[in-house]
Design a protein around this motif. Sequence first.
Motif, PDB file in Angstrom:
ATOM      1  N   TYR A  58     -36.847 -45.116  27.435  1.00 13.53           N
ATOM      2  CA  TYR A  58     -38.183 -44.441  28.091  1.00 13.53           C
ATOM      3  C   TYR A  58     -39.524 -44.714  27.309  1.00 13.53           C
ATOM      4  O   TYR A  58     -40.253 -45.078  27.751  1.00 13.53           O
ATOM      5  CB  TYR A  58     -37.929 -42.895  28.226  1.00 13.53           C
ATOM      6  CG  TYR A  58     -36.866 -42.705  29.145  1.00 13.53           C
ATOM      7  CD1 TYR A  58     -37.457 -42.576  30.487  1.00 13.53           C
ATOM      8  CD2 TYR A  58     -35.408 -42.495  29.273  1.00 13.53           C
ATOM      9  CE1 TYR A  58     -36.604 -42.238  31.834  1.00 13.53           C
ATOM     10  CE2 TYR A  58     -34.551 -42.108  30.270  1.00 13.53           C
ATOM     11  CZ  TYR A  58     -35.333 -42.134  31.603  1.00 13.53           C
ATOM     12  OH  TYR A  58     -34.533 -41.815  32.764  1.00 13.53           O
ATOM     13  N   GLU A  59     -39.163 -44.611  25.921  1.00 14.57           N
ATOM     14  CA  GLU A  59     -40.298 -44.820  24.967  1.00 14.57           C
ATOM     15  C   GLU A  59     -40.675 -46.250  24.843  1.00 14.57           C
ATOM     16  O   GLU A  59     -42.067 -46.336  25.258  1.00 14.57           O
ATOM     17  CB  GLU A  59     -39.865 -44.568  23.503  1.00 14.57           C
ATOM     18  CG  GLU A  59     -40.686 -44.973  22.459  1.00 14.57           C
ATOM     19  CD  GLU A  59     -41.783 -43.889  22.167  1.00 14.57           C
ATOM     20  OE1 GLU A  59     -41.589 -42.858  22.136  1.00 14.57           O
ATOM     21  OE2 GLU A  59     -42.770 -44.469  21.638  1.00 14.57           O
ATOM     22  N   ALA A  60     -39.973 -47.449  24.968  1.00 14.21           N
ATOM     23  CA  ALA A  60     -40.150 -48.656  24.901  1.00 14.21           C
ATOM     24  C   ALA A  60     -40.983 -49.104  26.171  1.00 14.21           C
ATOM     25  O   ALA A  60     -42.047 -49.836  26.289  1.00 14.21           O
ATOM     26  CB  ALA A  60     -39.023 -49.562  24.523  1.00 14.21           C
ATOM     27  N   LYS A  61     -40.579 -48.597  27.288  1.00 15.22           N
ATOM     28  CA  LYS A  61     -40.976 -48.958  28.633  1.00 15.22           C
ATOM     29  C   LYS A  61     -42.226 -48.049  29.126  1.00 15.22           C
ATOM     30  O   LYS A  61     -43.018 -48.619  29.781  1.00 15.22           O
ATOM     31  CB  LYS A  61     -39.967 -48.973  29.672  1.00 15.22           C
ATOM     32  CG  LYS A  61     -38.869 -49.975  29.798  1.00 15.22           C
ATOM     33  CD  LYS A  61     -37.974 -49.394  31.021  1.00 15.22           C
ATOM     34  CE  LYS A  61     -38.759 -49.627  32.385  1.00 15.22           C
ATOM     35  NZ  LYS A  61     -38.669 -50.813  33.216  1.00 15.22           N
ATOM     36  N   GLY A  62     -42.511 -46.890  28.278  1.00 10.14           N
ATOM     37  CA  GLY A  62     -43.482 -46.113  28.772  1.00 10.14           C
ATOM     38  C   GLY A  62     -43.246 -45.695  30.073  1.00 10.14           C
ATOM     39  O   GLY A  62     -43.855 -45.287  31.140  1.00 10.14           O
ATOM     40  N   ARG A  63     -42.125 -45.222  30.415  1.00 11.92           N
ATOM     41  CA  ARG A  63     -41.330 -44.834  31.666  1.00 11.92           C
ATOM     42  C   ARG A  63     -41.382 -43.261  31.955  1.00 11.92           C
ATOM     43  O   ARG A  63     -40.913 -42.709  30.632  1.00 11.92           O
ATOM     44  CB  ARG A  63     -39.659 -45.300  31.863  1.00 11.92           C
ATOM     45  CG  ARG A  63     -39.146 -45.095  33.043  1.00 11.92           C
ATOM     46  CD  ARG A  63     -37.719 -45.529  33.182  1.00 11.92           C
ATOM     47  NE  ARG A  63     -37.103 -45.478  34.160  1.00 11.92           N
ATOM     48  CZ  ARG A  63     -36.748 -46.507  35.277  1.00 11.92           C
ATOM     49  NH1 ARG A  63     -37.178 -47.500  35.020  1.00 11.92           N
ATOM     50  NH2 ARG A  63     -35.846 -46.225  36.085  1.00 11.92           N
ATOM     51  N   PRO A  64     -41.640 -42.934  33.158  1.00 11.45           N
ATOM     52  CA  PRO A  64     -41.953 -41.229  33.175  1.00 11.45           C
ATOM     53  C   PRO A  64     -40.372 -40.906  32.985  1.00 11.45           C
ATOM     54  O   PRO A  64     -39.395 -41.457  33.590  1.00 11.45           O
ATOM     55  CB  PRO A  64     -42.286 -41.103  34.561  1.00 11.45           C
ATOM     56  CG  PRO A  64     -42.957 -42.494  34.932  1.00 11.45           C
ATOM     57  CD  PRO A  64     -42.346 -43.628  34.227  1.00 11.45           C
ATOM     58  N   LYS A 232     -36.335 -40.922  48.038  1.00 10.54           N
ATOM     59  CA  LYS A 232     -35.164 -40.349  47.209  1.00 10.54           C
ATOM     60  C   LYS A 232     -34.858 -40.964  46.013  1.00 10.54           C
ATOM     61  O   LYS A 232     -34.169 -40.207  45.019  1.00 10.54           O
ATOM     62  CB  LYS A 232     -33.892 -40.313  48.364  1.00 10.54           C
ATOM     63  CG  LYS A 232     -34.078 -39.413  49.283  1.00 10.54           C
ATOM     64  CD  LYS A 232     -32.721 -38.748  49.766  1.00 10.54           C
ATOM     65  CE  LYS A 232     -32.666 -38.123  51.170  1.00 10.54           C
ATOM     66  NZ  LYS A 232     -33.140 -38.683  52.326  1.00 10.54           N
ATOM     67  N   ALA A 233     -35.264 -42.182  45.877  1.00  8.18           N
ATOM     68  CA  ALA A 233     -35.092 -42.834  44.465  1.00  8.18           C
ATOM     69  C   ALA A 233     -36.497 -42.507  43.800  1.00  8.18           C
ATOM     70  O   ALA A 233     -37.547 -43.187  44.173  1.00  8.18           O
ATOM     71  CB  ALA A 233     -35.108 -44.355  44.543  1.00  8.18           C
ATOM     72  N   PRO A 234     -36.506 -41.736  42.608  1.00 11.42           N
ATOM     73  CA  PRO A 234     -37.511 -41.385  42.119  1.00 11.42           C
ATOM     74  C   PRO A 234     -38.673 -42.549  41.532  1.00 11.42           C
ATOM     75  O   PRO A 234     -39.847 -42.372  41.902  1.00 11.42           O
ATOM     76  CB  PRO A 234     -37.232 -40.525  40.821  1.00 11.42           C
ATOM     77  CG  PRO A 234     -35.817 -40.051  41.127  1.00 11.42           C
ATOM     78  CD  PRO A 234     -35.279 -41.054  42.015  1.00 11.42           C
ATOM     79  N   GLY A 235     -38.047 -43.493  41.265  1.00  7.95           N
ATOM     80  CA  GLY A 235     -38.865 -44.726  40.888  1.00  7.95           C
ATOM     81  C   GLY A 235     -39.593 -45.258  41.969  1.00  7.95           C
ATOM     82  O   GLY A 235     -40.496 -46.259  41.815  1.00  7.95           O
ATOM     83  N   MET A 236     -39.386 -45.150  43.340  1.00 11.47           N
ATOM     84  CA  MET A 236     -40.060 -45.956  44.232  1.00 11.47           C
ATOM     85  C   MET A 236     -41.218 -45.031  44.578  1.00 11.47           C
ATOM     86  O   MET A 236     -42.190 -45.546  45.269  1.00 11.47           O
ATOM     87  CB  MET A 236     -39.271 -45.838  45.532  1.00 11.47           C
ATOM     88  CG  MET A 236     -37.857 -46.449  45.254  1.00 11.47           C
ATOM     89  SD  MET A 236     -37.872 -48.221  45.007  1.00 11.47           S
ATOM     90  CE  MET A 236     -38.439 -49.061  46.663  1.00 11.47           C
ATOM     91  N   LYS A 237     -41.808 -43.976  43.862  1.00 12.04           N
ATOM     92  CA  LYS A 237     -43.042 -43.446  44.219  1.00 12.04           C
ATOM     93  C   LYS A 237     -44.032 -44.092  43.159  1.00 12.04           C
ATOM     94  O   LYS A 237     -45.279 -43.814  43.491  1.00 12.04           O
ATOM     95  CB  LYS A 237     -42.866 -41.951  44.063  1.00 12.04           C
ATOM     96  CG  LYS A 237     -42.697 -41.524  42.832  1.00 12.04           C
ATOM     97  CD  LYS A 237     -42.611 -39.693  42.793  1.00 12.04           C
ATOM     98  CE  LYS A 237     -42.581 -39.373  41.473  1.00 12.04           C
ATOM     99  NZ  LYS A 237     -41.116 -39.130  41.224  1.00 12.04           N
TER     100      LYS A 237
END
Length: 353
Positions: A58-64, A232-237
């Motif tokens: 999560y840290e390396a990607k800067g992903r929520p 429903k896929a959190p990433g899609m928002k």
Amino acid sequence: MKTLEWNVDNHVDNLKNNPQIVEAANLLKQNEIIAFPTETVYGLGANATSDEAIAKVYEAKGRPSDNPLIVHIANFSQLHALVLEIPEKAEKLMKEFWPGPLTIIFKVRPGFLSKKVTAGLDTVGIRMPDHPLALSLIKAANLPVAAPSANSSGKPSPTTAKHVHEDLFGQIAGILDGGETGIGVESTVVDCTVEVPIILRPGGVTKEAMESVIGKVEIDPALNENLKSKPKAPGMKYTHYAPNAPVYLVNGTPEFIQVLVKKSREEGLVVGVIATDETADLYDADYVRACGSRQDLSTVANRLYDTLRSFNSKNVDIIYSEVFSTEGVGLAVMNRLEKAAGHKWIYENDLTK
Ligand code: TXA
Ligand code: MG
């Protein structure tokens, strides 16, 4: 941090004992994170049972942190420790499409995976990638490997090791270079925890292909942006796949697109066009890039992310893109293009009224 870069020949007979794979697998076991090729896009792999390893992803990607990761396995026997039950339709899909570009959402078996992998959901997405390096790496590590696409969050997904290098060099322990990925867009994500499976993200396995195996499959209505419901896929928002310059999807002829190009250039803008093999010669713009052939949309899927990335080094101010049919893999292509464009459309008929 130091990032090791290994060039591995996909065609060597004995990948199992390949020293580079062994070194990468050992790093995974030590909870370090490693980028590796799959048949769709490059993944950023981590030990899915370790909070420490997943935090690094999560840290390396800067992903929520509310966006769960897909867990990658190399053997069907790994599945039982990860999920509570295997519905019949999921079983049929696995038999037909694994290894391959299909992620299936199951009810998660509590207690084994890091909770950070599922971002607090009671479900988990699992897939068996169809790539010799990915499968060898997972087997050598002998772990379930959580892997999002190996890009910085928001950037187009990586289809070459060079893309990974651009985004993550110095932030991850290693990059396994296995050449260009084949399919070019990510796996299809299908929720099999419900009676009629739902596509949460269109991808490498088409709706049509799944329906031929299990009958009716729905598409998450939230993928149709007009409805503004919560995907429903959190990433899609999240905004995704976007080049630095704004992208406009143009529903019109190449002649109409050229009129838009000319107008923007007259306003002093540096203009790019996402074209196709069939139409690239028809444009006079600052940078024209053919992203594949209309005769075979899998070629567009294959080159889409590299095309989107390529505009950043050309310093264009605005990008006009041709659009495609949503049949077959076209559904995944248009989903990614819509996100890259932030759903900005121009219709030929609207403006010429
Ligand atoms: O092709 C692929 O799937 C690539 C390669 C590396 O395998 N991976 C990939 O991962 O695209 P990522 O993290 O970039 O995208 C995962 C998508 C996100 O949209 C996420 O929200 C969704 O899958 N997802 C993961 N677990 C989920 C779950 N339990 N429920 C709903 N959506 C889930
Ligand atoms: Mg991604």
